[in-house]
Structure formats: C-alpha cells, structure tokens
Design a protein around this motif. Structure first.
Motif, mmCIF file in Angstrom:
data_model
loop_
_atom_site.group_PDB
_atom_site.id
_atom_site.type_symbol
_atom_site.label_atom_id
_atom_site.label_comp_id
_atom_site.label_asym_id
_atom_site.label_seq_id
_atom_site.Cartn_x
_atom_site.Cartn_y
_atom_site.Cartn_z
ATOM 1 N N ARG A 180 0.808 -1.217 0.000
ATOM 2 C CA ARG A 180 0.000 0.000 0.000
ATOM 3 C C ARG A 180 0.844 1.271 0.000
ATOM 4 O O ARG A 180 0.287 2.383 -0.028
ATOM 5 C CB ARG A 180 -0.935 0.000 1.217
ATOM 6 N N GLN A 181 2.144 1.132 0.070
ATOM 7 C CA GLN A 181 3.008 2.304 0.012
ATOM 8 C C GLN A 181 4.363 1.921 -0.579
ATOM 9 O O GLN A 181 4.702 0.748 -0.658
ATOM 10 C CB GLN A 181 3.213 2.904 1.406
ATOM 11 N N GLY A 182 5.111 2.931 -1.003
ATOM 12 C CA GLY A 182 6.455 2.696 -1.513
ATOM 13 C C GLY A 182 6.594 2.745 -3.018
ATOM 14 O O GLY A 182 7.711 2.819 -3.530
ATOM 15 N N TRP A 183 5.474 2.698 -3.739
ATOM 16 C CA TRP A 183 5.516 2.692 -5.200
ATOM 17 C C TRP A 183 5.459 4.117 -5.739
ATOM 18 O O TRP A 183 4.755 4.961 -5.211
ATOM 19 C CB TRP A 183 4.367 1.864 -5.758
ATOM 20 N N GLU A 184 6.184 4.357 -6.825
ATOM 21 C CA GLU A 184 6.286 5.692 -7.398
ATOM 22 C C GLU A 184 4.996 6.114 -8.097
ATOM 23 O O GLU A 184 4.098 5.314 -8.358
ATOM 24 C CB GLU A 184 7.460 5.757 -8.379
ATOM 25 N N GLU A 185 4.950 7.381 -8.431
ATOM 26 C CA GLU A 185 3.779 7.997 -9.051
ATOM 27 C C GLU A 185 3.820 7.868 -10.566
ATOM 28 O O GLU A 185 4.882 7.858 -11.179
ATOM 29 C CB GLU A 185 3.758 9.475 -8.648
ATOM 30 N N TYR A 186 2.640 7.775 -11.175
ATOM 31 C CA TYR A 186 2.533 7.764 -12.632
ATOM 32 C C TYR A 186 1.342 8.633 -13.036
ATOM 33 O O TYR A 186 0.213 8.377 -12.619
ATOM 34 C CB TYR A 186 2.343 6.345 -13.153
ATOM 35 N N GLU A 187 1.611 9.661 -13.810
ATOM 36 C CA GLU A 187 0.594 10.587 -14.279
ATOM 37 C C GLU A 187 -0.258 11.115 -13.124
ATOM 38 O O GLU A 187 -1.496 11.144 -13.191
ATOM 39 C CB GLU A 187 -0.285 9.917 -15.348
ATOM 40 N N GLY A 188 0.424 11.517 -12.060
ATOM 41 C CA GLY A 188 -0.245 12.128 -10.922
ATOM 42 C C GLY A 188 -0.897 11.165 -9.949
ATOM 43 O O GLY A 188 -1.520 11.586 -8.972
ATOM 44 N N LYS A 189 -0.757 9.862 -10.174
ATOM 45 C CA LYS A 189 -1.385 8.869 -9.317
ATOM 46 C C LYS A 189 -0.333 7.924 -8.769
ATOM 47 O O LYS A 189 0.526 7.438 -9.508
ATOM 48 C CB LYS A 189 -2.428 8.075 -10.111
ATOM 49 N N ARG A 190 -0.375 7.678 -7.462
ATOM 50 C CA ARG A 190 0.576 6.752 -6.858
ATOM 51 C C ARG A 190 0.359 5.352 -7.395
ATOM 52 O O ARG A 190 -0.762 4.927 -7.673
ATOM 53 C CB ARG A 190 0.421 6.726 -5.338
ATOM 54 N N GLY A 191 1.460 4.620 -7.536
ATOM 55 C CA GLY A 191 1.382 3.261 -8.052
ATOM 56 C C GLY A 191 1.150 2.212 -6.989
ATOM 57 O O GLY A 191 1.296 1.016 -7.258
ATOM 58 N N ASN A 192 0.796 2.630 -5.780
ATOM 59 C CA ASN A 192 0.590 1.684 -4.687
ATOM 60 C C ASN A 192 -0.566 0.735 -4.976
ATOM 61 O O ASN A 192 -1.508 1.074 -5.700
ATOM 62 C CB ASN A 192 0.307 2.425 -3.382
ATOM 63 N N GLY A 193 -0.511 -0.438 -4.365
ATOM 64 C CA GLY A 193 -1.589 -1.408 -4.507
ATOM 65 C C GLY A 193 -2.519 -1.388 -3.310
ATOM 66 O O GLY A 193 -2.416 -0.532 -2.431
ATOM 67 N N THR A 194 -3.415 -2.363 -3.266
ATOM 68 C CA THR A 194 -4.331 -2.520 -2.135
ATOM 69 C C THR A 194 -3.803 -3.520 -1.111
ATOM 70 O O THR A 194 -4.274 -3.541 0.018
ATOM 71 C CB THR A 194 -5.701 -3.013 -2.614
ATOM 72 N N ASP A 195 -2.854 -4.363 -1.529
ATOM 73 C CA ASP A 195 -2.326 -5.426 -0.668
ATOM 74 C C ASP A 195 -3.469 -6.245 -0.063
ATOM 75 O O ASP A 195 -3.419 -6.653 1.095
ATOM 76 C CB ASP A 195 -1.440 -4.846 0.432
ATOM 77 N N SER A 196 -4.496 -6.508 -0.844
ATOM 78 C CA SER A 196 -5.704 -7.137 -0.316
ATOM 79 C C SER A 196 -5.514 -8.595 0.085
ATOM 80 O O SER A 196 -6.336 -9.142 0.817
ATOM 81 C CB SER A 196 -6.837 -7.034 -1.345
ATOM 82 N N LEU A 197 -4.422 -9.232 -0.364
ATOM 83 C CA LEU A 197 -4.156 -10.613 0.023
ATOM 84 C C LEU A 197 -3.054 -10.732 1.069
ATOM 85 O O LEU A 197 -2.762 -11.826 1.546
ATOM 86 C CB LEU A 197 -3.767 -11.453 -1.203
ATOM 87 N N GLY A 198 -2.425 -9.609 1.410
ATOM 88 C CA GLY A 198 -1.363 -9.643 2.400
ATOM 89 C C GLY A 198 -0.002 -10.030 1.859
ATOM 90 O O GLY A 198 0.928 -10.265 2.625
ATOM 91 N N PHE A 199 0.141 -10.076 0.517
ATOM 92 C CA PHE A 199 1.421 -10.455 -0.086
ATOM 93 C C PHE A 199 2.465 -9.354 0.090
ATOM 94 O O PHE A 199 3.657 -9.629 0.242
ATOM 95 C CB PHE A 199 1.210 -10.774 -1.570
ATOM 96 N N GLY A 200 2.037 -8.104 0.041
ATOM 97 C CA GLY A 200 2.901 -6.971 0.365
ATOM 98 C C GLY A 200 4.116 -6.797 -0.516
ATOM 99 O O GLY A 200 5.215 -6.509 -0.030
ATOM 100 N N ALA A 201 3.955 -6.929 -1.841
ATOM 101 C CA ALA A 201 5.098 -6.810 -2.754
ATOM 102 C C ALA A 201 5.650 -5.389 -2.758
ATOM 103 O O ALA A 201 4.927 -4.429 -3.003
ATOM 104 C CB ALA A 201 4.685 -7.208 -4.169
ATOM 105 N N LEU A 202 6.943 -5.260 -2.499
ATOM 106 C CA LEU A 202 7.626 -3.971 -2.488
ATOM 107 C C LEU A 202 8.425 -3.776 -3.777
ATOM 108 O O LEU A 202 8.941 -4.740 -4.337
ATOM 109 C CB LEU A 202 8.576 -3.888 -1.293
#
Length: 218
Positions: A133-155
C-alpha cells in the motif's frame, strides 16, 4: 415521553457498543483485507540465521509475506547498501535463488505464480492486489501503490544487472522454472499497471525471492 427518550438513549448506547465490537473483531493473526475480509497471517523463523518472516495463506498456498533476506554468495543488497536489505530483502542470481529458501520452503515454480495470480483476481488486477500500500512511485499524478488485499505486500525492490535500478518502480521475483540455459521465468509487478505477469530474465540478474511452503494442505 420520558420512557421513549430513555429507550432511544439505550438503543444508541447498544448500537455504539456493537460498532465498537465490530471494529475490534480481527484476531491477532489477521488484518483487514481491503475491506472484504481478513488476511490469514502467520510467521516462520529461518533457523540458519534466526530471521523471522511474516507468512500469509493465499488460497491453497502459504507464502512468505516478506522478501527473503538470507545472505548467499550470489546475493546482494540494493546499491550494495545494507540498509536496503532491511527494507527490501536481498537480490539473488537465479542459481543462488534456487538454493536460498530455508528447509520446508522452496522457490515457487512458474505454475505456482500463475496460481497466485488467479487467487489475486487474474492478470488484469493481480498487480494491484499483490502490491504493497506504500512505496511505489507515481505515474501521471497517481501513486502506483496497490491494495495489498491478500497480504502479499510486494515492495518495489528493483533489480541488479551490472547496475542497480528500478527501485520504487518494479518488483521482480524469481521462479524455479527455466526458460533456457541462460534465462528463467519470474513474476513482474509495475508501478503504473494494475496487472501482474510472468515474464523471464537472465539468470545472472539479481531479483527478489519469495519462498512458498512445501506440501501445504488446508
């Protein structure tokens, strides 16, 4: 009139108490799953170096919910800076990744990554479900973060090939499945896309590792 007012106050108190109970209903081993349920977390300790990792059950698989950070001869910290190992785990060449997982765990196959993608909603949305849900860079004004809805937490740990790059933008995870004598399959997640796909990379590149538990049954 007083009785009606008293009943109204009592009902309000009961409702407030009920909402408070619902808000605290998650067990210690679970956490909110994007508002649609819970994530089934656990933990494991690597006996080789004493490091403890969060784990997560996704469908019929149990995955490490953090990148592996076990030092091998062909592994490295991003930018050769030890602080990045604490943040992202280590980056491994494919040959080292094949033997990096602790006893009882293994490097996932291409097929196991495909199973993970299906559990995460399929190609079109799996990236969003798997990304942190955090740590991913922005693209066209929108953060690239995910929802981490499964708890995998890919960084977005990036990778290494003669130099380090893509930190904040991409996550790459080795599979155990070879494509050729020089390359092997990997799972790729990108900052600007919702999808996840299985691609391939050269075996001497440094990618992240997520181990999956052997012979897990529900």
């Amino acid at each position: 009139m007083k009785n009606v007012f008293a009943k109204f106050v009592s009902l309000a108190v009961l409702l407030a108490a009920g909402f408070a109970f619902v808000g605290c209903s998650y067990d210690s081993g679970t956490s909110p799953n994007g508002g649609i349920g819970t994530v089934d977390y656990g933990s494991m300790t690597d006996s080789r170096d004493g490091k403890t990792y969060k784990t997560v059950r996704i469908a019929n698989q149990v995955w490490m919910a953090q990148n592996l950070n076990y030092a091998t001869g062909g592994s490295m910290c991003y930018d050769n800076d030890p602080s990045y190992c604490g943040k992202y785990g280590r980056l491994y060449t494919w040959n080292d990744a094949m033997n990096a997982c602790p006893s009882g765990w293994h490097l996932p196959s291409k097929e196991e990554f495909e199973t993970l993608k299906v559990a995460a909603g399929g190609y079109d949305v799996a990236g969003t479900a798997l990304k942190s849900r955090q740590g991913w860079e922005e693209y066209e004004g929108k953060r690239g973060n995910g929802t981490d809805s499964l708890g995998f937490g890919a960084l977005p740990a990036g990778r290494y090939y003669d130099y380090f790059d893509n930190e904040g933008y991409y996550a790459y995870f080795w599979s155990s499945t070879e494509l050729s004598s020089r390359s092997a399959y990997c799972l790729d997640l990108y900052y600007k896309y919702e999808y996840a796909f299985v691609s391939y990379d050269y075996k001497d590149y440094g990618l992240s590792v997520r181990c999956v538990q052997n012979n897990y049954t529900e």
